[in-house]
Enzyme design. Sequence first.
Site, PDB file in Angstrom:
ATOM      1  N   GLU A  26      12.944   9.277 -59.344  1.00 41.85           N
ATOM      2  CA  GLU A  26      12.898   7.951 -58.714  1.00 41.85           C
ATOM      3  C   GLU A  26      11.881   7.987 -57.578  1.00 41.85           C
ATOM      4  OE1 GLU A  26      16.762   6.530 -57.530  1.00 41.85           O
ATOM      5  OE2 GLU A  26      15.944   4.695 -56.638  1.00 41.85           O
ATOM      6  N   ASN A  71      17.872   2.652 -57.761  1.00 40.04           N
ATOM      7  CA  ASN A  71      17.902   1.458 -56.922  1.00 40.04           C
ATOM      8  C   ASN A  71      16.492   0.928 -56.653  1.00 40.04           C
ATOM      9  OD1 ASN A  71      20.657   1.829 -56.818  1.00 40.04           O
ATOM     10  ND2 ASN A  71      20.630   2.868 -54.835  1.00 40.04           N
ATOM     11  N   ASN A 171      19.091  -1.468 -63.230  1.00 38.71           N
ATOM     12  CA  ASN A 171      19.840  -0.324 -62.723  1.00 38.71           C
ATOM     13  C   ASN A 171      21.036  -0.785 -61.900  1.00 38.71           C
ATOM     14  OD1 ASN A 171      20.051   2.632 -61.852  1.00 38.71           O
ATOM     15  ND2 ASN A 171      19.903   1.600 -59.870  1.00 38.71           N
ATOM     16  N   GLU A 172      22.207  -0.253 -62.201  1.00 34.24           N
ATOM     17  CA  GLU A 172      23.434  -0.479 -61.409  1.00 34.24           C
ATOM     18  C   GLU A 172      23.542  -1.915 -60.893  1.00 34.24           C
ATOM     19  OE1 GLU A 172      23.888   2.640 -58.445  1.00 34.24           O
ATOM     20  OE2 GLU A 172      24.321   4.110 -60.000  1.00 34.24           O
ATOM     21  N   TYR A 243      28.704  10.538 -59.647  1.00 37.54           N
ATOM     22  CA  TYR A 243      28.395  11.665 -58.754  1.00 37.54           C
ATOM     23  C   TYR A 243      29.706  12.156 -58.176  1.00 37.54           C
ATOM     24  CZ  TYR A 243      23.599   9.881 -58.941  1.00 37.54           C
ATOM     25  OH  TYR A 243      22.363   9.474 -59.363  1.00 37.54           O
ATOM     26  N   GLU A 291      22.770   8.861 -65.089  1.00 35.31           N
ATOM     27  CA  GLU A 291      22.800   9.474 -63.746  1.00 35.31           C
ATOM     28  C   GLU A 291      24.090  10.255 -63.633  1.00 35.31           C
ATOM     29  OE1 GLU A 291      21.978   7.182 -60.207  1.00 35.31           O
ATOM     30  OE2 GLU A 291      20.597   5.878 -61.301  1.00 35.31           O
ATOM     31  N   GLN A 348      18.871  14.145 -59.635  1.00 34.24           N
ATOM     32  CA  GLN A 348      17.565  13.839 -60.180  1.00 34.24           C
ATOM     33  C   GLN A 348      16.863  15.161 -60.493  1.00 34.24           C
ATOM     34  OE1 GLN A 348      15.508  10.753 -57.965  1.00 34.24           O
ATOM     35  NE2 GLN A 348      17.335   9.460 -57.864  1.00 34.24           N
TER      36      GLN A 348
HETATM   37  O1  AHR Z   1      20.218   8.789 -57.779  1.00 32.46           O
HETATM   38  C1  AHR Z   1      20.348   8.178 -56.533  1.00 32.46           C
HETATM   39  C2  AHR Z   1      20.842   6.743 -56.647  1.00 32.46           C
HETATM   40  O2  AHR Z   1      22.164   6.741 -57.086  1.00 32.46           O
HETATM   41  C3  AHR Z   1      20.129   5.864 -57.622  1.00 32.46           C
HETATM   42  O3  AHR Z   1      19.004   5.254 -57.097  1.00 32.46           O
HETATM   43  C4  AHR Z   1      21.163   4.818 -57.940  1.00 32.46           C
HETATM   44  O4  AHR Z   1      21.018   4.283 -59.223  1.00 32.46           O
HETATM   45  C5  AHR Z   1      22.481   5.537 -57.731  1.00 32.46           C
HETATM   46  O5  AHR Z   1      23.347   4.787 -56.952  1.00 32.46           O
END
Ligand code: AHR
Length: 498
Positions: A26, A71, A171-172, A243, A291, A348
């Site tokens: 990103e 994001n 994205n999201e 995450y 992700e 990432q």
């Molecule tokens: O990977 C970091 C961020 O985590 C990304 O930009 C977003 O999609 C997620 O919230």
Amino acid sequence: MKATLRLHKDNIIAPVDKRIFGSFIEHLGRAVYGGIYEPGHPTADEEGFRKDVIELVKELDVPIVRYPGGNFVSGYNWEDGIGPRENRPRRLELAWKTIETNEVGIDDFQSWAKKANSEVMMAVNLGTRGPDEARHLLEYCNFPGGTYYSDLRRKNGFEEPFNIKTWCLGNEMDGPWQICAKTADEYGRIACETAKLMKWVDPSVELVACGSSGLTMPTFGDWERTVLDHCYDYVDYISLHTYYDNVANDIGEFLAKSLDFETFIKSVAAICDSVKAKKHSNKTINLSFDEWNVWYHSKDADEKIEPWTVAPPQLEDVYNFEDALLVGCMLMTLLRNADRVKMACLAQLVNVIAPIMTENGGKAWAQTIFYPFMHASHYGRGVSLETRVDSDCYQTTSGREVPCLETAAVWNEEKGELTVFAVNKADQPLEMETALGGFGGLKLIEHITMQGYDLKAENTAAHPDNVVPHKDGATAVEGEKAVSALQPYSWNVIRFGK
Ligand code: AHR
């Protein structure tokens, strides 16, 4: 502690799609600037890409890399990053409160990806922008020539189309933090119309709709159902993101999180299938876990970063040995769900919550999580086999019964190789007895481990080899049975061949 694992060559879950070993770059922190791109670095090539980083990415063997966000993409004008560098605008980047110089853009990134032996998984901006910009970007990337945007690409020095096959529709979009977040109905409609136009421009593309940005989102479930109600016929995958953290510093609970990871996958697959049934559709929507990782070590440091600077050190988690164990468990979960998860991106790739770290102007090195990912990517290609496990359990602080053994197995017919991946989540040794059914006699090639390290041990620029794998595992094969001694808190890759 004891566990048995019963494998049979014919008990196949599904072929492993190699794209589950994908990753993500990103425009965030030092992922691009100081990560993959640093003209002036001693290893920089003629385009300014760091060759030391490319070598590490090649070691991981990453078949697909998601780009440019995240994001970031929800405020991105892709046109800012093409053409002569001196004409590219500096922009306020609202997602991460930085200044984006646009020195690297789509043209540059696809060129980097080729050098790293990867394909690009491109995301379009469905935050501040919409179907019009998405169709133009696709025309720029994939149309051979003779139209405004395809000729613009050729004018910029790229005669041949990039032929980018996989595209994320935003994205999201469910997250309040997202630039121009949307309700499920708003997003479902725009995703549907964007997908329609994109498939008209290039019918060969595969499209990923945004699922929930986590299992714990209050709209989880309803979001997927509503979005798919709108765009089921036009998209091919739905995304999942997650995450995990060990803020509580509780290893038992931390290593149990791969069970939640699996629940997430099964739940989203079930929702996709319920929409399929309701629509009387023959089409199956598969999953793109685009992700996933551990993310929490850098959160305090990130609070202190000054806004509106170029490429600050954001999200620079330094991973330890226990993180490598959980990442290993998550990789095995992806393998066991190979029938539905066709793409996945470790988020990432460089510097930003990443397996690879760099110093500006200095070294590049592998973090602890680099190794389970590398092993899975190298030895996890083939068909994923059903793993019938009977394991002793441990109890977590919250009273959860968790099997000490987590495992996955992949048979590579072409190479005649079977790989069993295994994590012992217990603080005691575990004897694993594996029944190797139907293979007609296999020999041990090697038993690789990461074991014996302090759970908090890390790799750093000064000590890059603090936590690394060794070929010191103990496995004995006798006929159709193998017995492995799995050390407390260990990652194991047990390779068998003819
Ligand atoms: O990977 C970091 C961020 O985590 C990304 O930009 C977003 O999609 C997620 O919230």
